[in-house]
Design an enzyme around this catalytic site. Sequence first.
Site, PDB file in Angstrom:
ATOM      1  N   ALA A  25       0.844  -1.190   0.000  1.00 30.56           N
ATOM      2  CA  ALA A  25       0.000   0.000   0.000  1.00 30.56           C
ATOM      3  C   ALA A  25       0.873   1.231   0.000  1.00 30.56           C
ATOM      4  O   ALA A  25       2.064   1.177   0.327  1.00 30.56           O
ATOM      5  CB  ALA A  25      -0.933   0.007   1.213  1.00 30.56           C
ATOM      6  N   GLY A  27       0.769   5.373   1.297  1.00 24.30           N
ATOM      7  CA  GLY A  27       0.063   6.353   2.102  1.00 24.30           C
ATOM      8  C   GLY A  27       0.661   7.726   1.968  1.00 24.30           C
ATOM      9  O   GLY A  27       1.501   7.986   1.103  1.00 24.30           O
ATOM     10  N   ALA A  30       4.389   7.315   3.637  1.00 23.57           N
ATOM     11  CA  ALA A  30       5.273   6.205   3.321  1.00 23.57           C
ATOM     12  C   ALA A  30       4.575   5.206   2.421  1.00 23.57           C
ATOM     13  O   ALA A  30       3.361   5.245   2.222  1.00 23.57           O
ATOM     14  CB  ALA A  30       5.742   5.522   4.614  1.00 23.57           C
ATOM     15  N   LYS A  47       7.866  -0.387   6.045  1.00 17.83           N
ATOM     16  CA  LYS A  47       7.283   0.917   5.766  1.00 17.83           C
ATOM     17  C   LYS A  47       8.413   1.891   5.470  1.00 17.83           C
ATOM     18  O   LYS A  47       9.227   2.214   6.344  1.00 17.83           O
ATOM     19  CB  LYS A  47       6.459   1.391   6.969  1.00 17.83           C
ATOM     20  N   ASP A 144      -6.073   8.675  13.828  1.00 18.05           N
ATOM     21  CA  ASP A 144      -6.442   8.387  12.440  1.00 18.05           C
ATOM     22  C   ASP A 144      -7.163   7.047  12.356  1.00 18.05           C
ATOM     23  O   ASP A 144      -6.838   6.202  11.526  1.00 18.05           O
ATOM     24  CB  ASP A 144      -5.201   8.389  11.548  1.00 18.05           C
TER      25      ASP A 144
END
Length: 693
Positions: A25, A27, A30, A47, A144
């Site tokens: 993924a 973001g 990162a 990450k 978050d």
Amino acid sequence: MAQVTTDPLLGRLVDGRYEITSRIARGGMATVYLAVDRRLDREVALKVMHPHLAEGVDGAAFVSRFRREARAAARLAHPGVVAVYDQGLDGDTSYLTMEYVPGSNLRRELRAEGTLTVGRTLDVLGEVLGALAAAHRKGLVHRDVKPENVLVTTEGRHVKVADFGLARAVTEVTSTTTGTVLGTVAYLAPEVIATGACDARTDVYAVGVLAYEMLTGTLPHDGATPIQVAFQHVHDDIPSPAEREPWLPAQLADLVTRFAAREPGRRPADGGAALDALRAVRASLAPEVLARRAEPPAGFVPPAPVPDGAAASDSADALDADELDAIPVAAAVGPLAEPVPVTTPPDGISAWFPAEDADHATEPLVDQPTTRVTTPATASTAAASPAGTAPPRHRRRWPRVLAWVLGLVVLLGGAGYGAWWYFEDGPGAWTTVPAGIEDVTLDEATAILTTHGLTSSSTEAYDDTVPAGSVVSADPGEGAEVRRDGSVALVVSLGVRMVTVPDGLVGSQQSDAEAALAAADLEAGPAHQEWSDTVPVGEVMDVSHAANASVPHSTVVTLTVSGGPAPATVTQQVGRDRADAQAALEDLGFAVAFTADEASETVPAGRVIRQTPTSGTQAHRLDTVTLTVSSGPPIIDVPNVVGMRTGAATDTLTRAGFEVDTVKYLGGILDTVRFQDPEGTAPKGSTVKITVW
């Protein structure tokens, strides 16, 4: 034709240890990769911070935030939180190594299902709140919470909370320092949008929005732009989910609206309090309610299945953009980053979104044209000269020179005063506290401040995450304005505060030991119970840390407490031989006691007639089992049948409870009993021999 983008990190070996195999993924801060830890031969999630974030004047602040994420997440040891293993720097690449959780996330589950059952919703909320409760106990706020950060394990039943990248210590998040609020606006609490302040109740608000979305398939607030959504969070209560789904129980709908109350004081104080409230509501719901779910909203279309053989990164969902909407806080100075496509903002929005051209207005410096200074001499000359004629050549020039000198003096004086004002009280008197003075040593921070013309003072304080000797915080903080000749107060870490484990815990009662730990500023974890035949119930048998040992103040001390003798089940001993029964019970840990023997017509002598407690009873080791043993048949009188006829003698002995053995001489010609054996008394049921002739 689709464009193929090659990620330069794929296949790379980071820090000589982590081999990147695929991308998971991407973001806002990162990109997350799947990697193999060659040293420990396990899959991990790597990450990697975006390189451009470490560049420029704000680069040090981003690197500091990235490292702070590692320390914050590493403090959490909870099965519901994605674990952080390592953090490092490989060249210009800053990275975190985290637990790899195979599976999906809650966002994809919602996209596939539309809505979730009440039971599934409460299960997910319970595990999320359990993870947040552990964070809140450590003084951390996630900030978050959203479906993208709730990972669903492969088996699809359990979840883990990920990405504490926005988390800060509670003392560090009372306001933002960059002028923006980080977080996804759909789940942001009103106080974060309006003032930038947040605490554990901010996470509870996001969980309330998450609950509304799982139950109804929609968000409580919607809008064409993030600003419109933020405005609704600040000014409107979220609607009750029962308005969309009237069948939802009132206690469940009230729980959701209480979690997402606009006023922080109406919400549960933290994740632990919210979890208690959730469990109470779940216990009140019937199984048929837990199994029910709302119909997906109109227009819901499940995503198309991924073709067989397609890689995870080929699907549309594989790389969820972890968008962090930057919403200016109240009283932020400066225009919006982009024009807002709203012609008429809602009432009150200007209070926290200033006009776009607020800082572009220019104040006029000159209001009137410059005029010449008139003196008496020039006035008379001008009066005597006709209009348009030149002055006489013989007039004196010193007044003009004097005027120029006076003008120059006034100009230089004004310039000097302006310069003095600019550097003393104007914009030139202020500067910005440089970035990079936190998470470095005191000498390094002092050197950075010195290069910017600032002095510093320092105090010391304990800190659980910042190494000893490094700067924990600065006042004013990084990016804040300070006078050019001002001073910045630095707090330097003393490292983790160490405390001493109390002596004398072993042998004390559990309550006394826990009180002693609390007095020593240590936390007593859940006690471990062990059975003991010698240590009384409730007495401490062992402690996880040695007495008088120096340990971090956050250490959880585990007490091993005696539960007394172990449970044991009484076995059947009736009918067994005395010695065998006693040995069997003693092998189970029981004490054995005997009553006086009792006569029994049915149980042979020496065998157990009855026991107390009876077979199958739950007892404990060292409890006493009482046995009653048979002494054999009772002793009774033997009837005297000498002289009786054979038949009468036999009937008499039989009725008395004896067996009869008849011996006849001469064929028993006279049919009379001449002798019997025994005489007097004998055990009931024994044999009496009679001689007949």
